[in-house]
Design a protein around this motif. Structure first.
Motif, PDB file in Angstrom:
ATOM      1  N   ALA A  96       0.878  -1.317  -0.067  1.00  0.00           N
ATOM      2  CA  ALA A  96      -0.104   0.339   0.057  1.00  0.00           C
ATOM      3  C   ALA A  96       1.069   1.282  -0.020  1.00  0.00           C
ATOM      4  N   THR A  97       0.138   2.368  -0.230  1.00  0.00           N
ATOM      5  CA  THR A  97       1.025   3.641  -0.329  1.00  0.00           C
ATOM      6  C   THR A  97       0.083   4.522   0.518  1.00  0.00           C
ATOM      7  N   VAL A  98       0.826   5.489   1.152  1.00  0.00           N
ATOM      8  CA  VAL A  98       0.081   6.492   2.098  1.00  0.00           C
ATOM      9  C   VAL A  98       0.898   7.803   1.600  1.00  0.00           C
ATOM     10  N   ILE A  99      -0.035   8.824   1.081  1.00  0.00           N
ATOM     11  CA  ILE A  99       0.799  10.097   0.784  1.00  0.00           C
ATOM     12  C   ILE A  99       0.208  11.047   2.071  1.00  0.00           C
ATOM     13  N   VAL A 100       1.543  11.541   2.616  1.00  0.00           N
ATOM     14  CA  VAL A 100       1.350  12.607   3.566  1.00  0.00           C
ATOM     15  C   VAL A 100       1.746  14.069   3.145  1.00  0.00           C
ATOM     16  N   ILE A 101       0.697  14.928   3.055  1.00  0.00           N
ATOM     17  CA  ILE A 101       1.042  16.459   2.457  1.00  0.00           C
ATOM     18  C   ILE A 101       0.756  17.507   3.669  1.00  0.00           C
ATOM     19  N   ASP A 102       2.059  18.192   3.732  1.00  0.00           N
ATOM     20  CA  ASP A 102       2.243  19.462   4.496  1.00  0.00           C
ATOM     21  C   ASP A 102       1.367  20.437   3.964  1.00  0.00           C
ATOM     22  N   LEU A 103       0.429  20.707   4.967  1.00  0.00           N
ATOM     23  CA  LEU A 103      -0.494  21.974   4.508  1.00  0.00           C
ATOM     24  C   LEU A 103      -0.373  23.038   5.521  1.00  0.00           C
ATOM     25  N   SER A 104       0.719  23.181   6.019  1.00  0.00           N
ATOM     26  CA  SER A 104       1.019  24.338   6.771  1.00  0.00           C
ATOM     27  C   SER A 104       1.277  25.824   6.123  1.00  0.00           C
ATOM     28  N   ARG A 105       1.314  26.541   6.630  1.00  0.00           N
ATOM     29  CA  ARG A 105       1.277  28.095   6.058  1.00  0.00           C
ATOM     30  C   ARG A 105       2.540  28.194   5.170  1.00  0.00           C
ATOM     31  N   SER A 106       3.925  27.388   5.680  1.00  0.00           N
ATOM     32  CA  SER A 106       4.969  28.014   4.759  1.00  0.00           C
ATOM     33  C   SER A 106       4.820  27.080   3.422  1.00  0.00           C
ATOM     34  N   VAL A 107       3.991  26.027   3.393  1.00  0.00           N
ATOM     35  CA  VAL A 107       3.747  25.417   2.132  1.00  0.00           C
ATOM     36  C   VAL A 107       2.626  26.030   1.331  1.00  0.00           C
ATOM     37  N   THR A 108       1.614  26.121   1.978  1.00  0.00           N
ATOM     38  CA  THR A 108       0.440  26.811   1.169  1.00  0.00           C
ATOM     39  C   THR A 108       0.594  28.390   0.818  1.00  0.00           C
ATOM     40  N   GLU A 109       1.437  29.021   1.587  1.00  0.00           N
ATOM     41  CA  GLU A 109       1.709  30.332   0.952  1.00  0.00           C
ATOM     42  C   GLU A 109       3.129  30.465   0.208  1.00  0.00           C
ATOM     43  N   GLY A 110       3.585  29.258   0.080  1.00  0.00           N
ATOM     44  CA  GLY A 110       5.068  29.316  -0.826  1.00  0.00           C
ATOM     45  C   GLY A 110       4.837  29.353  -2.322  1.00  0.00           C
ATOM     46  N   GLY A 111       3.428  29.253  -2.764  1.00  0.00           N
ATOM     47  CA  GLY A 111       3.292  29.378  -4.037  1.00  0.00           C
ATOM     48  C   GLY A 111       3.123  27.945  -4.694  1.00  0.00           C
ATOM     49  N   ASN A 112       3.322  26.831  -4.157  1.00  0.00           N
ATOM     50  CA  ASN A 112       3.434  25.570  -4.804  1.00  0.00           C
ATOM     51  C   ASN A 112       2.382  24.583  -4.536  1.00  0.00           C
ATOM     52  N   LEU A 113       1.096  25.024  -3.986  1.00  0.00           N
ATOM     53  CA  LEU A 113       0.090  24.104  -3.813  1.00  0.00           C
ATOM     54  C   LEU A 113      -0.555  23.368  -4.986  1.00  0.00           C
ATOM     55  N   LYS A 114      -0.359  23.990  -6.026  1.00  0.00           N
ATOM     56  CA  LYS A 114      -0.904  23.562  -7.290  1.00  0.00           C
ATOM     57  C   LYS A 114       0.022  22.152  -7.737  1.00  0.00           C
ATOM     58  N   GLU A 115       1.458  22.636  -7.624  1.00  0.00           N
ATOM     59  CA  GLU A 115       2.313  21.268  -7.841  1.00  0.00           C
ATOM     60  C   GLU A 115       2.227  20.382  -6.741  1.00  0.00           C
ATOM     61  N   VAL A 116       2.138  20.651  -5.642  1.00  0.00           N
ATOM     62  CA  VAL A 116       1.762  19.707  -4.659  1.00  0.00           C
ATOM     63  C   VAL A 116       0.834  18.833  -4.856  1.00  0.00           C
ATOM     64  N   ARG A 117      -0.261  19.239  -5.341  1.00  0.00           N
ATOM     65  CA  ARG A 117      -1.395  18.378  -5.704  1.00  0.00           C
ATOM     66  C   ARG A 117      -1.092  17.379  -6.958  1.00  0.00           C
ATOM     67  N   GLN A 118      -0.775  18.196  -7.633  1.00  0.00           N
ATOM     68  CA  GLN A 118      -0.278  17.274  -8.957  1.00  0.00           C
ATOM     69  C   GLN A 118       0.877  16.528  -8.824  1.00  0.00           C
ATOM     70  N   VAL A 119       1.535  16.507  -7.946  1.00  0.00           N
ATOM     71  CA  VAL A 119       2.657  15.398  -7.790  1.00  0.00           C
ATOM     72  C   VAL A 119       2.004  14.318  -7.013  1.00  0.00           C
ATOM     73  N   ALA A 120       1.280  14.643  -5.977  1.00  0.00           N
ATOM     74  CA  ALA A 120       0.779  13.824  -5.056  1.00  0.00           C
ATOM     75  C   ALA A 120      -0.246  12.852  -6.054  1.00  0.00           C
ATOM     76  N   GLN A 121      -0.969  13.376  -6.934  1.00  0.00           N
ATOM     77  CA  GLN A 121      -1.768  12.387  -8.181  1.00  0.00           C
ATOM     78  C   GLN A 121      -0.941  11.603  -8.857  1.00  0.00           C
ATOM     79  N   GLY A 122       0.439  11.977  -9.090  1.00  0.00           N
ATOM     80  CA  GLY A 122       1.409  11.356 -10.077  1.00  0.00           C
ATOM     81  C   GLY A 122       1.772  10.222  -9.049  1.00  0.00           C
ATOM     82  N   VAL A 123       2.009  10.523  -7.716  1.00  0.00           N
ATOM     83  CA  VAL A 123       2.213   9.253  -6.801  1.00  0.00           C
ATOM     84  C   VAL A 123       1.252   8.227  -6.783  1.00  0.00           C
ATOM     85  N   ALA A 124      -0.066   8.687  -6.956  1.00  0.00           N
ATOM     86  CA  ALA A 124      -1.146   7.815  -6.629  1.00  0.00           C
ATOM     87  C   ALA A 124      -1.190   6.864  -8.042  1.00  0.00           C
ATOM     88  N   GLU A 125      -0.929   7.566  -9.046  1.00  0.00           N
ATOM     89  CA  GLU A 125      -0.942   6.777 -10.447  1.00  0.00           C
ATOM     90  C   GLU A 125       0.390   5.957 -10.387  1.00  0.00           C
TER      91      GLU A 125
END
Length: 309
Positions: A96-125
């Protein structure tokens, strides 16, 4: 260990025995003249007389060859040639695979949230047909998606994530890792990849202890680093790749940037058999063919028991 995706040698160190068997066979064949060393110590006239009376039974060249073939097959059997079990991937709790995503302010305000979601989807695939779970954390951790093989529903949840998904302020990766570990334990998963997507903030001794507990179960931690692409608000912590690298090393995995995630995707996308073998569960992943080679080795061995005329 694997020769191909579906083939492996479970005990490859036994290959070292094959040259030794070959050398012994050559030595035995060289020394085994039709009458061995008897022609050197018996008078030629007496040997001729014994031959005429039918008292000379010949040498053991054939037996030496049979013994060498049997020994070679036994050594080859001991290397553990194996094929991947085709039914290994049908058991959901094997891998199995578990994806753990950091949604703290340093990540969400760093301008990469869209890329985070995309790479997480890539891991799932990359996980293929294996079950995938999603854990999100900031000041606390939540199971956003329980183990599922439904990639559509997973994607729906994943792309709904935003800066307000986790209401708790702060950064506690150890809580996200602890929740991932409990999720895997409750599902009795044998082999697993936990993929941590973070900028490295908040990683400390507590997170290291959680990773050590995962490794004790044979699970691996992979890391995807999230750099900041725009200026952070005053007081926000800076991305810490070094801390993430150290944590992932302790977890026996690989670290990559979200912009170049291929090393992590390759680790997650390895076959179930490879994951099981890496965790010490080789017997669940491969069918050992060595026993059939042992039976085959019995055929030339029978020659050694043949009665001489």
């Amino acid at each position: 260990m694997s020769l191909l995706d579906a083939y492996a040698l479970l005990r490859p160190w036994w290959l070292a025995a094959l040259p030794l068997v070959g050398l012994l066979a050559l030595r035995a064949a060289w020394r085994a003249a039709p009458l061995g060393d008897w022609t050197r110590v018996v008078d030629p006239a007496l040997m001729a007389l014994l031959a005429r009376r039918g008292a000379v039974l010949g040498g053991r060249r054939q037996a030496n060859l049979a013994a060498a073939v049997a020994a070679g097959l036994i050594a080859l059997a001991l290397t553990g040639p194996a094929t991947e079990r085709q039914d290994a991937a049908t058991f959901r709790n094997l891998d199995a695979t578990v994806i753990v995503i950091d949604l703290s302010r340093s990540v969400t305000e760093g301008g990469n949230l869209k890329e985070v979601r995309q790479v997480a989807q890539g891991v799932a695939e990359a996980a293929g047909t294996r079950s995938v779970s999603l854990v999100v954390y900031a000041g606390d951790a939540y199971l956003a998606t329980p183990p599922t093989t439904d990639r559509d529903s997973f994607a729906t949840t994943l792309f709904a994530l935003d800066a307000d998904t986790v209401p708790d302020r702060g950064t506690h990766p150890e809580r996200g890792l602890a929740l991932a570990r409990r999720t895997l334990a409750e599902a009795a998963v044998v082999a697993a990849d936990v993929v941590l997507i973070t900028d490295g903030d908040g990683i400390g001794e507590a997170a290291t202890r959680e990773v050590a507990a995962m490794r004790a179960r044979g699970w691996h931690l992979q890391g995807l680093f999230v750099p900041a692409t725009r200026a952070l608000p005053p007081g926000s912590p800076k991305p810490d790749r070094t801390a993430l690298d150290a944590l992932v090393r302790a977890g026996g995995g690989t670290t990559a940037d979200i912009g170049t995630p291929n090393p992590v995707l390759a680790a997650v996308g390895a076959s179930t058999a490879q994951h099981l073998a890496a965790g010490g569960y080789t017997v669940l992943a491969f069918a050992d063919l060595g026993r059939w080679l042992l039976l085959l080795a019995a055929l030339p061995a029978l020659v050694l028991f043949r009665r001489s005329a």
